[in-house]
Design a protein around this motif. Structure first.
Motif, PDB file in Angstrom:
ATOM      1  N   ARG A  77       9.896  -4.983  -2.152  1.00 49.95           N
ATOM      2  CA  ARG A  77      10.051  -6.370  -2.718  1.00 49.95           C
ATOM      3  C   ARG A  77      11.241  -6.984  -2.222  1.00 49.95           C
ATOM      4  O   ARG A  77      11.489  -8.097  -1.834  1.00 49.95           O
ATOM      5  N   SER A  78      12.357  -6.235  -2.242  1.00 47.49           N
ATOM      6  CA  SER A  78      13.816  -6.849  -1.952  1.00 47.49           C
ATOM      7  C   SER A  78      14.041  -6.604  -0.468  1.00 47.49           C
ATOM      8  O   SER A  78      14.644  -7.623   0.078  1.00 47.49           O
ATOM      9  N   VAL A  79      13.554  -5.660   0.236  1.00 51.15           N
ATOM     10  CA  VAL A  79      13.949  -5.406   1.545  1.00 51.15           C
ATOM     11  C   VAL A  79      12.789  -5.875   2.676  1.00 51.15           C
ATOM     12  O   VAL A  79      12.953  -6.613   3.680  1.00 51.15           O
ATOM     13  N   VAL A  80      11.549  -5.337   2.343  1.00 54.98           N
ATOM     14  CA  VAL A  80      10.570  -5.417   3.165  1.00 54.98           C
ATOM     15  C   VAL A  80       9.902  -6.677   3.144  1.00 54.98           C
ATOM     16  O   VAL A  80       9.588  -7.475   4.208  1.00 54.98           O
ATOM     17  N   ASP A  81       9.785  -7.311   1.952  1.00 55.85           N
ATOM     18  CA  ASP A  81       8.695  -8.652   1.679  1.00 55.85           C
ATOM     19  C   ASP A  81       9.519  -9.330   0.802  1.00 55.85           C
ATOM     20  O   ASP A  81       9.105  -9.583  -0.169  1.00 55.85           O
ATOM     21  N   PRO A  82      10.878 -10.030   1.125  1.00 58.10           N
ATOM     22  CA  PRO A  82      11.572 -10.826  -0.234  1.00 58.10           C
ATOM     23  C   PRO A  82      10.711 -12.068  -0.199  1.00 58.10           C
ATOM     24  O   PRO A  82      11.108 -12.913  -1.304  1.00 58.10           O
ATOM     25  N   ALA A  83       9.893 -12.382   0.774  1.00 58.84           N
ATOM     26  CA  ALA A  83       9.444 -13.745   0.542  1.00 58.84           C
ATOM     27  C   ALA A  83       8.124 -13.717  -0.194  1.00 58.84           C
ATOM     28  O   ALA A  83       7.547 -14.832  -0.498  1.00 58.84           O
ATOM     29  N   GLY A  84       7.603 -12.415  -0.553  1.00 54.44           N
ATOM     30  CA  GLY A  84       6.561 -12.308  -1.183  1.00 54.44           C
ATOM     31  C   GLY A  84       5.119 -12.771  -0.620  1.00 54.44           C
ATOM     32  O   GLY A  84       4.190 -13.143  -1.259  1.00 54.44           O
ATOM     33  N   ARG A  85       4.895 -12.377   0.547  1.00 55.20           N
ATOM     34  CA  ARG A  85       3.682 -12.852   1.417  1.00 55.20           C
ATOM     35  C   ARG A  85       2.775 -11.589   1.776  1.00 55.20           C
ATOM     36  O   ARG A  85       1.735 -12.115   2.035  1.00 55.20           O
ATOM     37  N   MET A  86       3.340 -10.630   1.403  1.00 56.12           N
ATOM     38  CA  MET A  86       2.689  -9.462   1.727  1.00 56.12           C
ATOM     39  C   MET A  86       1.952  -8.536   0.594  1.00 56.12           C
ATOM     40  O   MET A  86       2.466  -8.676  -0.371  1.00 56.12           O
ATOM     41  N   LEU A  87       0.869  -7.909   0.845  1.00 62.06           N
ATOM     42  CA  LEU A  87       0.352  -6.987  -0.279  1.00 62.06           C
ATOM     43  C   LEU A  87       1.219  -5.497  -0.326  1.00 62.06           C
ATOM     44  O   LEU A  87       1.504  -5.226   0.933  1.00 62.06           O
ATOM     45  N   LEU A  88       1.598  -5.076  -1.198  1.00 59.74           N
ATOM     46  CA  LEU A  88       2.692  -4.079  -1.269  1.00 59.74           C
ATOM     47  C   LEU A  88       1.924  -2.889  -2.037  1.00 59.74           C
ATOM     48  O   LEU A  88       1.390  -3.044  -3.252  1.00 59.74           O
ATOM     49  N   ASP A  99       0.327 -10.081  -5.532  1.00 55.82           N
ATOM     50  CA  ASP A  99       0.929 -11.360  -5.558  1.00 55.82           C
ATOM     51  C   ASP A  99       0.199 -12.296  -4.504  1.00 55.82           C
ATOM     52  O   ASP A  99      -0.101 -13.644  -4.743  1.00 55.82           O
ATOM     53  N   ALA A 100       0.269 -11.766  -3.258  1.00 54.47           N
ATOM     54  CA  ALA A 100       0.035 -12.483  -2.167  1.00 54.47           C
ATOM     55  C   ALA A 100      -1.500 -13.169  -2.091  1.00 54.47           C
ATOM     56  O   ALA A 100      -1.828 -14.279  -1.473  1.00 54.47           O
ATOM     57  N   LEU A 101      -2.443 -12.470  -3.002  1.00 49.79           N
ATOM     58  CA  LEU A 101      -3.756 -13.115  -3.174  1.00 49.79           C
ATOM     59  C   LEU A 101      -3.902 -14.018  -4.336  1.00 49.79           C
ATOM     60  O   LEU A 101      -4.902 -14.403  -4.486  1.00 49.79           O
ATOM     61  N   GLY A 102      -2.614 -14.174  -4.582  1.00 54.18           N
ATOM     62  CA  GLY A 102      -2.713 -15.222  -5.923  1.00 54.18           C
ATOM     63  C   GLY A 102      -3.619 -14.646  -7.229  1.00 54.18           C
ATOM     64  O   GLY A 102      -4.060 -15.367  -8.142  1.00 54.18           O
ATOM     65  N   ASP A 103      -3.329 -13.288  -7.363  1.00 56.75           N
ATOM     66  CA  ASP A 103      -4.021 -12.629  -8.467  1.00 56.75           C
ATOM     67  C   ASP A 103      -3.279 -11.581  -8.987  1.00 56.75           C
ATOM     68  O   ASP A 103      -3.435 -10.433  -9.034  1.00 56.75           O
ATOM     69  N   ALA A 104      -1.930 -12.138  -9.667  1.00 56.36           N
ATOM     70  CA  ALA A 104      -1.013 -11.075 -10.347  1.00 56.36           C
ATOM     71  C   ALA A 104      -1.504 -10.280 -11.368  1.00 56.36           C
ATOM     72  O   ALA A 104      -0.919  -9.369 -11.524  1.00 56.36           O
ATOM     73  N   GLY A 195      -4.150   6.625   0.165  1.00 56.99           N
ATOM     74  CA  GLY A 195      -5.549   6.340   0.246  1.00 56.99           C
ATOM     75  C   GLY A 195      -6.087   5.361  -0.751  1.00 56.99           C
ATOM     76  O   GLY A 195      -6.872   4.524  -0.654  1.00 56.99           O
ATOM     77  N   GLU A 196      -5.566   5.582  -2.075  1.00 64.98           N
ATOM     78  CA  GLU A 196      -5.746   4.560  -3.007  1.00 64.98           C
ATOM     79  C   GLU A 196      -5.193   3.450  -2.929  1.00 64.98           C
ATOM     80  O   GLU A 196      -5.983   2.215  -2.951  1.00 64.98           O
ATOM     81  N   GLY A 197      -4.098   3.442  -2.248  1.00 63.66           N
ATOM     82  CA  GLY A 197      -3.412   1.849  -1.960  1.00 63.66           C
ATOM     83  C   GLY A 197      -4.152   1.130  -0.898  1.00 63.66           C
ATOM     84  O   GLY A 197      -4.503  -0.096  -1.091  1.00 63.66           O
ATOM     85  N   ILE A 198      -4.557   1.951   0.167  1.00 67.05           N
ATOM     86  CA  ILE A 198      -5.458   0.768   1.360  1.00 67.05           C
ATOM     87  C   ILE A 198      -6.767   0.481   0.660  1.00 67.05           C
ATOM     88  O   ILE A 198      -7.178  -0.537   0.967  1.00 67.05           O
ATOM     89  N   THR A 199      -7.431   1.377  -0.001  1.00 67.54           N
ATOM     90  CA  THR A 199      -8.540   1.138  -0.637  1.00 67.54           C
ATOM     91  C   THR A 199      -8.620   0.115  -1.488  1.00 67.54           C
ATOM     92  O   THR A 199      -9.342  -0.916  -1.272  1.00 67.54           O
ATOM     93  N   ALA A 200      -7.745   0.025  -2.544  1.00 65.67           N
ATOM     94  CA  ALA A 200      -7.327  -1.430  -3.145  1.00 65.67           C
ATOM     95  C   ALA A 200      -7.219  -2.651  -2.093  1.00 65.67           C
ATOM     96  O   ALA A 200      -7.943  -3.545  -2.679  1.00 65.67           O
ATOM     97  N   PHE A 201      -6.604  -2.330  -1.299  1.00 63.96           N
ATOM     98  CA  PHE A 201      -6.274  -3.712  -0.487  1.00 63.96           C
ATOM     99  C   PHE A 201      -7.627  -4.039   0.467  1.00 63.96           C
ATOM    100  O   PHE A 201      -7.759  -5.049   0.676  1.00 63.96           O
ATOM    101  N   MET A 202      -8.202  -3.054   0.709  1.00 59.17           N
ATOM    102  CA  MET A 202      -9.286  -3.496   1.719  1.00 59.17           C
ATOM    103  C   MET A 202     -10.402  -4.202   0.610  1.00 59.17           C
ATOM    104  O   MET A 202     -11.153  -4.984   1.116  1.00 59.17           O
ATOM    105  N   GLN A 203     -10.512  -3.586  -0.610  1.00 59.61           N
ATOM    106  CA  GLN A 203     -11.398  -4.304  -1.359  1.00 59.61           C
ATOM    107  C   GLN A 203     -11.131  -5.777  -1.930  1.00 59.61           C
ATOM    108  O   GLN A 203     -11.955  -6.519  -1.875  1.00 59.61           O
ATOM    109  N   ALA A 204      -9.802  -5.626  -2.125  1.00 60.46           N
ATOM    110  CA  ALA A 204      -9.265  -7.002  -2.463  1.00 60.46           C
ATOM    111  C   ALA A 204      -9.464  -8.243  -1.528  1.00 60.46           C
ATOM    112  O   ALA A 204      -9.395  -9.311  -2.048  1.00 60.46           O
ATOM    113  N   THR A 205      -9.299  -7.758  -0.256  1.00 60.98           N
ATOM    114  CA  THR A 205      -9.229  -8.840   0.805  1.00 60.98           C
ATOM    115  C   THR A 205     -10.500  -9.058   1.284  1.00 60.98           C
ATOM    116  O   THR A 205     -10.953  -9.966   2.102  1.00 60.98           O
ATOM    117  N   GLY A 206     -11.513  -8.057   1.122  1.00 61.16           N
ATOM    118  CA  GLY A 206     -12.750  -8.197   1.694  1.00 61.16           C
ATOM    119  C   GLY A 206     -12.713  -7.938   3.295  1.00 61.16           C
ATOM    120  O   GLY A 206     -13.481  -8.710   3.923  1.00 61.16           O
TER     121      GLY A 206
END
Length: 268
Positions: A77-88, A99-104, A195-206
């Motif tokens: 959050r502080s170094v890689v994506d301080p603007a809060g635009r990425m999925l982390l 947060d980048a999906l508007g679903d905190a 693997g769990e991280g990428i699966t969550a992002f694949m599902q959340a973004t469709g």
């Protein structure tokens, strides 16, 4: 055309196909992938060309960028994506930020049980003892584990020995997940994987197509979650299930820049 040219042509074709996806997810490891390795992990930063490419991708419709790392969420959050635009995803999938999906509400906060806290304290003590035995080695304390780094050891000829000893000591602790890497031995009291991280992002973004790039053993868990339409890129040497490979973070940055260019044309 030699084999290297063939490999480049295959990757170029795969990037062109991915760029045409209705919804594209670009997911990346950080250290050794977006950023070259540094002696001090806190000094690590994404290459400027890679950063620029990600900024371009983030500005495009139906295009998501994610970083899936063993780093703790506070670093991401502080170094890689301080603007809060990425999925982390931090701590090897144990921490997720959407947060980048508007679903905190979908975010997962990391909480350790008393037993996990005790196990983490034991693992940390083992690394501290190992650092004392091998001058120049380092302890990196993470929310879910302790890592033993050998990249800065004074006697590099002893790295393999020190890492093997660390693995053996970690394995004495029941319930501790042990993952050797490049000049590092990771431990975790949490069972989550990338693997769990990428699966969550694949599902959340469709996402219709997901690109994932990584350089280390822990990234293979994410590579295995990719489907036939997706694109896996291994950075550097070593075995991988990825269909494509680049030699370095610099080559990956060039590939991301090309992807951004192709994606911009595709979504106009």
């Amino acid at each position: 055309m030699d084999a290297h040219d063939d490999t480049r042509a295959e990757l170029a074709g795969a990037l062109a196909r991915a760029a045409k996806a209705k919804t594209l997810l670009v997911a990346l490891d950080f250290d050794g992938t977006l950023a070259p390795f540094t002696d001090d992990p806190d000094d690590s930063r994404a290459l400027p060309e890679a950063r620029s490419a990600l900024e371009e991708l983030l500005a495009l419709d139906r295009t998501y960028v994610a970083v899936i790392s063993g780093r703790p969420m506070r670093f991401l959050r502080s170094v890689v994506d301080p603007a809060g635009r990425m999925l982390l995803s931090g701590s090897h999938g144990a921490e997720l930020l959407l947060d980048a999906l508007g679903d905190a509400a979908a975010d997962t906060a990391l909480q350790l049980s008393p037993a996990q806290e005790g196990l983490l304290a034991q693992a940390t003590a083992l690394v501290e003892a190992q650092v004392a035995r091998y001058p120049g080695s380092r302890l990196e304390l993470k929310p879910t584990g302790a890592a033993f780094h050998t990249r800065t050891m004074k006697d590099q000829s002893l790295c393999a020995q020190a890492e093997q000893e660390m693995v053996e000591r970690f394995e004495q602790l029941e319930g501790l997940k042990v993952t050797p890497g490049q000049h590092v031995v990771e431990s975790s009291v949490h069972s989550a994987t990338k693997g769990e991280g990428i699966t969550a992002f694949m599902q959340a973004t469709g996402a219709d197509v997901t690109l994932f790039a990584g350089d280390d053993v822990t990234d293979e868990n994410a590579m295995r979650e990719l489907g036939p339409a997706d694109l896996g890129i291994k950075v550097g040497t070593g075995q991988s299930v990825a269909a494509h490979r680049v030699a370095s973070p610099e080559e990956l940055a060039a590939a991301l820049a090309r992807l951004a260019e192709l994606r911009r044309d595709a979504v106009r």
